[in-house]
Write an enzyme that holds these catalytic residues in place. Structure first.
Site, PDB file in Angstrom:
ATOM      1  N   LYS A  83       6.982   4.426   4.421  1.00  0.00           N
ATOM      2  CA  LYS A  83       6.758   5.879   3.834  1.00  0.00           C
ATOM      3  C   LYS A  83       7.927   6.578   3.473  1.00  0.00           C
ATOM      4  O   LYS A  83       7.801   7.618   2.724  1.00  0.00           O
ATOM      5  CB  LYS A  83       6.493   6.492   5.468  1.00  0.00           C
ATOM      6  CG  LYS A  83       5.015   5.903   6.030  1.00  0.00           C
ATOM      7  CD  LYS A  83       3.724   6.166   5.349  1.00  0.00           C
ATOM      8  CE  LYS A  83       3.562   7.782   5.121  1.00  0.00           C
ATOM      9  NZ  LYS A  83       1.948   7.894   4.551  1.00  0.00           N
ATOM     10  N   TYR A 119       7.445   0.191   8.725  1.00  0.00           N
ATOM     11  CA  TYR A 119       6.496   1.202   8.440  1.00  0.00           C
ATOM     12  C   TYR A 119       7.061   2.614   7.858  1.00  0.00           C
ATOM     13  O   TYR A 119       7.011   3.123   6.974  1.00  0.00           O
ATOM     14  CB  TYR A 119       5.633   1.579   9.666  1.00  0.00           C
ATOM     15  CG  TYR A 119       4.943   2.868   9.645  1.00  0.00           C
ATOM     16  CD1 TYR A 119       3.849   3.111   8.573  1.00  0.00           C
ATOM     17  CD2 TYR A 119       5.377   3.960  10.508  1.00  0.00           C
ATOM     18  CE1 TYR A 119       3.084   4.561   8.725  1.00  0.00           C
ATOM     19  CE2 TYR A 119       4.548   5.249  10.483  1.00  0.00           C
ATOM     20  CZ  TYR A 119       3.646   5.495   9.369  1.00  0.00           C
ATOM     21  OH  TYR A 119       3.029   6.723   9.463  1.00  0.00           O
ATOM     22  N   THR A 173       5.000  11.219   7.635  1.00  0.00           N
ATOM     23  CA  THR A 173       5.184  11.271   8.970  1.00  0.00           C
ATOM     24  C   THR A 173       6.603  11.643   9.451  1.00  0.00           C
ATOM     25  O   THR A 173       7.627  11.608   8.558  1.00  0.00           O
ATOM     26  CB  THR A 173       5.104   9.764   9.310  1.00  0.00           C
ATOM     27  OG1 THR A 173       5.568   9.491  10.498  1.00  0.00           O
ATOM     28  CG2 THR A 173       5.660   8.656   8.253  1.00  0.00           C
ATOM     29  N   ASP A 174       6.734  12.170  10.608  1.00  0.00           N
ATOM     30  CA  ASP A 174       8.123  12.451  11.256  1.00  0.00           C
ATOM     31  C   ASP A 174       9.276  11.147  11.236  1.00  0.00           C
ATOM     32  O   ASP A 174      10.070  11.301  11.411  1.00  0.00           O
ATOM     33  CB  ASP A 174       7.962  13.317  12.541  1.00  0.00           C
ATOM     34  CG  ASP A 174       7.446  12.276  13.486  1.00  0.00           C
ATOM     35  OD1 ASP A 174       6.749  11.330  13.462  1.00  0.00           O
ATOM     36  OD2 ASP A 174       7.352  13.103  14.571  1.00  0.00           O
ATOM     37  N   GLU A 175       8.543   9.980  11.209  1.00  0.00           N
ATOM     38  CA  GLU A 175       9.284   8.808  11.341  1.00  0.00           C
ATOM     39  C   GLU A 175      10.066   8.644  10.257  1.00  0.00           C
ATOM     40  O   GLU A 175      10.976   7.603  10.704  1.00  0.00           O
ATOM     41  CB  GLU A 175       8.096   7.658  11.724  1.00  0.00           C
ATOM     42  CG  GLU A 175       7.271   7.926  12.679  1.00  0.00           C
ATOM     43  CD  GLU A 175       6.628   6.623  13.437  1.00  0.00           C
ATOM     44  OE1 GLU A 175       7.039   5.635  13.291  1.00  0.00           O
ATOM     45  OE2 GLU A 175       5.595   6.980  13.891  1.00  0.00           O
ATOM     46  N   ASN A 191       6.239   8.526  26.946  1.00  0.00           N
ATOM     47  CA  ASN A 191       5.038   7.553  26.919  1.00  0.00           C
ATOM     48  C   ASN A 191       4.455   7.317  28.352  1.00  0.00           C
ATOM     49  O   ASN A 191       3.285   7.551  28.556  1.00  0.00           O
ATOM     50  CB  ASN A 191       5.272   6.160  26.159  1.00  0.00           C
ATOM     51  CG  ASN A 191       5.752   6.295  24.823  1.00  0.00           C
ATOM     52  OD1 ASN A 191       5.342   7.224  24.207  1.00  0.00           O
ATOM     53  ND2 ASN A 191       6.287   5.271  24.567  1.00  0.00           N
ATOM     54  N   THR A 241       0.886  -1.044   0.121  1.00  0.00           N
ATOM     55  CA  THR A 241       0.082   0.108   0.178  1.00  0.00           C
ATOM     56  C   THR A 241       0.716   1.171  -0.307  1.00  0.00           C
ATOM     57  O   THR A 241       0.619   2.255  -0.842  1.00  0.00           O
ATOM     58  CB  THR A 241      -0.967  -0.115   1.229  1.00  0.00           C
ATOM     59  OG1 THR A 241      -2.109  -0.832   0.837  1.00  0.00           O
ATOM     60  CG2 THR A 241      -1.698   1.194   1.352  1.00  0.00           C
TER      61      THR A 241
HETATM   62  P1  NAD Z   1      -5.114   4.717   9.658  1.00  0.00           P
HETATM   63  O1  NAD Z   1      -4.641   3.501   9.459  1.00  0.00           O
HETATM   64  O2  NAD Z   1      -6.020   5.157  10.642  1.00  0.00           O
HETATM   65  O3  NAD Z   1      -6.102   5.018   8.363  1.00  0.00           O
HETATM   66  C1  NAD Z   1      -5.638   4.575   7.035  1.00  0.00           C
HETATM   67  C2  NAD Z   1      -6.767   4.554   5.892  1.00  0.00           C
HETATM   68  O4  NAD Z   1      -6.308   4.018   4.738  1.00  0.00           O
HETATM   69  C3  NAD Z   1      -7.952   3.267   6.478  1.00  0.00           C
HETATM   70  O5  NAD Z   1      -9.101   3.979   6.326  1.00  0.00           O
HETATM   71  C4  NAD Z   1      -7.531   2.072   5.456  1.00  0.00           C
HETATM   72  O6  NAD Z   1      -8.922   1.637   5.188  1.00  0.00           O
HETATM   73  C5  NAD Z   1      -7.317   3.085   4.169  1.00  0.00           C
HETATM   74  N1  NAD Z   1      -6.320   2.034   3.322  1.00  0.00           N
HETATM   75  C6  NAD Z   1      -5.292   1.377   3.654  1.00  0.00           C
HETATM   76  N2  NAD Z   1      -4.878   0.857   2.519  1.00  0.00           N
HETATM   77  C7  NAD Z   1      -5.498   1.172   1.483  1.00  0.00           C
HETATM   78  C8  NAD Z   1      -5.247   0.835   0.094  1.00  0.00           C
HETATM   79  N3  NAD Z   1      -4.363  -0.111  -0.440  1.00  0.00           N
HETATM   80  N4  NAD Z   1      -6.144   1.407  -0.657  1.00  0.00           N
HETATM   81  C9  NAD Z   1      -7.185   2.513  -0.138  1.00  0.00           C
HETATM   82  N5  NAD Z   1      -7.512   2.767   1.181  1.00  0.00           N
HETATM   83  C10 NAD Z   1      -6.559   2.244   2.182  1.00  0.00           C
HETATM   84  O7  NAD Z   1      -4.179   5.754   9.340  1.00  0.00           O
HETATM   85  P2  NAD Z   1      -4.163   7.293   9.904  1.00  0.00           P
HETATM   86  O8  NAD Z   1      -3.397   7.338  11.327  1.00  0.00           O
HETATM   87  O9  NAD Z   1      -5.256   7.891   9.613  1.00  0.00           O
HETATM   88  O10 NAD Z   1      -2.890   7.975   9.005  1.00  0.00           O
HETATM   89  C11 NAD Z   1      -2.949   8.639   7.781  1.00  0.00           C
HETATM   90  C12 NAD Z   1      -1.842   9.005   7.070  1.00  0.00           C
HETATM   91  O11 NAD Z   1      -1.128  10.001   7.944  1.00  0.00           O
HETATM   92  C13 NAD Z   1      -0.940   7.860   6.849  1.00  0.00           C
HETATM   93  O12 NAD Z   1      -0.262   8.144   5.616  1.00  0.00           O
HETATM   94  C14 NAD Z   1       0.187   7.937   7.848  1.00  0.00           C
HETATM   95  O13 NAD Z   1       1.358   7.531   7.541  1.00  0.00           O
HETATM   96  C15 NAD Z   1      -0.009   9.363   8.134  1.00  0.00           C
HETATM   97  N6  NAD Z   1       0.435   9.856   9.417  1.00  0.00           N
HETATM   98  C16 NAD Z   1      -0.050   9.251  10.379  1.00  0.00           C
HETATM   99  C17 NAD Z   1       0.254   9.874  11.791  1.00  0.00           C
HETATM  100  C18 NAD Z   1      -0.463   9.313  12.973  1.00  0.00           C
HETATM  101  O14 NAD Z   1      -0.178   9.599  14.228  1.00  0.00           O
HETATM  102  N7  NAD Z   1      -1.502   8.396  13.001  1.00  0.00           N
HETATM  103  C19 NAD Z   1       1.321  10.939  11.869  1.00  0.00           C
HETATM  104  C20 NAD Z   1       1.995  11.286  10.775  1.00  0.00           C
HETATM  105  C21 NAD Z   1       1.424  10.884   9.564  1.00  0.00           C
HETATM  106  P1  TYD Z   2       2.157   4.427  18.657  1.00  0.00           P
HETATM  107  O1  TYD Z   2       0.738   4.870  18.981  1.00  0.00           O
HETATM  108  O2  TYD Z   2       2.097   2.939  18.027  1.00  0.00           O
HETATM  109  O3  TYD Z   2       2.645   5.306  17.635  1.00  0.00           O
HETATM  110  P2  TYD Z   2       4.448   5.225  16.811  1.00  0.00           P
HETATM  111  O4  TYD Z   2       4.908   3.950  17.138  1.00  0.00           O
HETATM  112  O5  TYD Z   2       4.141   5.312  15.412  1.00  0.00           O
HETATM  113  O6  TYD Z   2       4.959   6.517  17.711  1.00  0.00           O
HETATM  114  O7  TYD Z   2       2.890   4.099  19.692  1.00  0.00           O
HETATM  115  C1  TYD Z   2       3.506   5.474  20.542  1.00  0.00           C
HETATM  116  C2  TYD Z   2       4.553   5.140  21.418  1.00  0.00           C
HETATM  117  O8  TYD Z   2       3.835   4.402  22.496  1.00  0.00           O
HETATM  118  C3  TYD Z   2       5.758   4.391  20.871  1.00  0.00           C
HETATM  119  O9  TYD Z   2       6.774   4.590  21.601  1.00  0.00           O
HETATM  120  C4  TYD Z   2       5.414   2.878  21.455  1.00  0.00           C
HETATM  121  C5  TYD Z   2       4.424   3.137  22.649  1.00  0.00           C
HETATM  122  N1  TYD Z   2       3.344   1.946  22.960  1.00  0.00           N
HETATM  123  C6  TYD Z   2       3.473   1.455  24.191  1.00  0.00           C
HETATM  124  O10 TYD Z   2       4.214   1.818  25.241  1.00  0.00           O
HETATM  125  N2  TYD Z   2       2.419   0.562  24.522  1.00  0.00           N
HETATM  126  C7  TYD Z   2       1.453   0.184  23.553  1.00  0.00           C
HETATM  127  O11 TYD Z   2       0.590  -0.749  23.996  1.00  0.00           O
HETATM  128  C8  TYD Z   2       1.505   0.919  22.426  1.00  0.00           C
HETATM  129  C9  TYD Z   2       0.544   0.606  21.254  1.00  0.00           C
HETATM  130  C10 TYD Z   2       2.427   1.742  22.001  1.00  0.00           C
END
Ligand code: NAD
Ligand code: TYD
Length: 353
Positions: free
Chosen positions: A162, A158, A132-134, A257, A98
């Protein structure tokens, strides 16, 4: 109108809801509805002609091409991704498919559509890639926050997927002139966050009286931003960002965390106290995540300086709103905690000590 991918997920759905209510421009929402996509989040839009939902895969280039031809959007905002680091450790294949192949398919469909637009529409078209910042890797204590110039050093499947997608987007600008913009945001939190991620998992587990599983020593640092602030930043970059540029998005909210978990416990103690005692009693340290990044911190001054964006929420106001939202929406939580969710929870947590 605009085309949004992944608009049934956490950030995408918040973006679509805010976009329709604040901008009012129609949205075609392309989402595969994986475990992370949830149409219930968008139920207030049912019957609203400004929201056209299409269930489909971004890897299906033919589908994307026909959607672009049919709806003729002025922009694509690309959220669709596999987004959970722990899942990427257990099974990276979907992340490669994806996040990399899907972004490639989308870029190619967008390039074909854009190259055939009339000059005026061609100049106005935008492809905004949400990242993402990751991708920048992990910081040591005392290191300055990530700027846009920081090298890419992704450490998880992941973040590597990205980073690859960010590189593709950059190349499509430099090679083909596709008018792209990229945002690199820190960790989001807020309403409709799937309870596999730290903040919603801790809130929902606490309310269910279940252990609060802190990985390792809990001193890993993330930089938290309320999801609606991320959405406002995306709107601003779409409106005024310089083509080919990347913009960091963050709210200067670095927290370990364990502090996040304690804050959630204190808010719940205040709002919904438990006769058994403070929710802190549920905190349980478990085996750490392999390759766990120690610290993220985002320097968002470019976005502030060039486009005048600032977050509206502090961490204190945002986390309170978030806890209150989960307390007010137990049915949404119950509906997403399906069989597939329970399988994931046992896979990820039962083998941790
Ligand atoms: P999420 O996992 O909650 O949602 C992802 C969505 O994409 C879902 O609705 C899923 O059904 C859809 N999807 C997955 N594969 C697909 C495909 N092949 N075709 C069409 N749709 C598909 O993710 P999120 O947390 O909402 O993140 C959204 C974006 O923001 C991502 O690109 C992520 O990398 C980026 N992002 C997320 C965070 C965060 O903290 N969650 C921070 C920075 C950037
Ligand atoms: P997460 O929400 O999965 O985001 P990311 O790994 O993308 O930053 O996790 C945030 C932080 O929390 C990360 O350092 C991992 C930690 N974490 C736990 O300690 N316990 C948990 O059950 C989860 C899901 C995450």
């Amino acid at each position: 109108m605009i085309l949004v991918t992944g608009g049934a997920g956490f950030i995408g759905a918040n973006f679509v809801l805010d976009w329709i209510s604040l901008v009012g421009e129609p949205v075609v929402n392309l989402d595969k509805l994986t475990y992370a996509g949830n149409l219930e989040t968008l139920s207030v839009l049912s019957g609203d002609p400004r929201h056209i939902f299409v269930r489909g895969d971004i890897c299906d280039r033919g589908l994307v091409e026909s959607l672009l031809e049919e709806h003729r959007p002025r922009a694509i905002v690309h959220f669709a991704a596999e987004s959970h680091v722990d899942r990427s450790i257990h099974g990276p294949a979907d992340f490669i498919r994806t996040n990399i192949d899907g972004t490639f398919a989308l870029l190619e469909a967008a390039r074909l559509y854009w190259s055939n637009l009339a000059a005026e529409h061609k100049a106005a078209f935008r492809f905004l890639h949400v990242s993402t910042d990751e991708v920048y890797g992990s910081l040591r204590p005392g290191d300055p926050a990530f700027t846009e110039a920081h090298p890419f050093e992704p450490n998880s499947p992941y973040s590597a997927s990205k980073a690859a997608s960010d590189h593709l987007v950059r190349a499509w600008y430099h090679t083909y002139g596709l008018p792209v913009l990229t945002t690199n945001c820190s960790n989001n939190y807020g309403p409709y966050h799937f309870p596999e991620k730290l903040i919603p998992l801790m809130i929902t587990n606490a309310l269910a009286g279940k252990p609060l599983p802190v990985y390792g020593d809990g001193m890993q640092i993330r930089d938290w931003l309320y999801v609606k602030d991320h959405c406002s930043a995306i709107r601003r970059v779409l409106e005024a960002g310089r083509l080919g540029e990347t913009y960091n998005v963050g709210g200067w909210n670095e927290k370990p965390n364990i502090e996040i978990v304690h804050t959630i416990c204190s808010l719940l103690d205040e709002i919904k106290s438990d006769l058994a005692g403070s929710y802190r009693r549920l905190v349980t340290h478990v085996t750490d995540r392999p390759g766990h990044d120690r610290r993220y911190a985002i320097d968002a001054r470019k976005l502030e300086r060039e486009l005048g964006w600032k977050p509206a929420e502090t961490f204190e106001t945002g986390i309170r709103k978030t806890v209150q939202w989960y307390l007010a929406n137990p049915q949404w939580v119950a509906n997403v905690q399906s069989g597939a969710y329970r399988e994931w929870i046992s896979k990820n947590y039962e083998e941790r000590q």
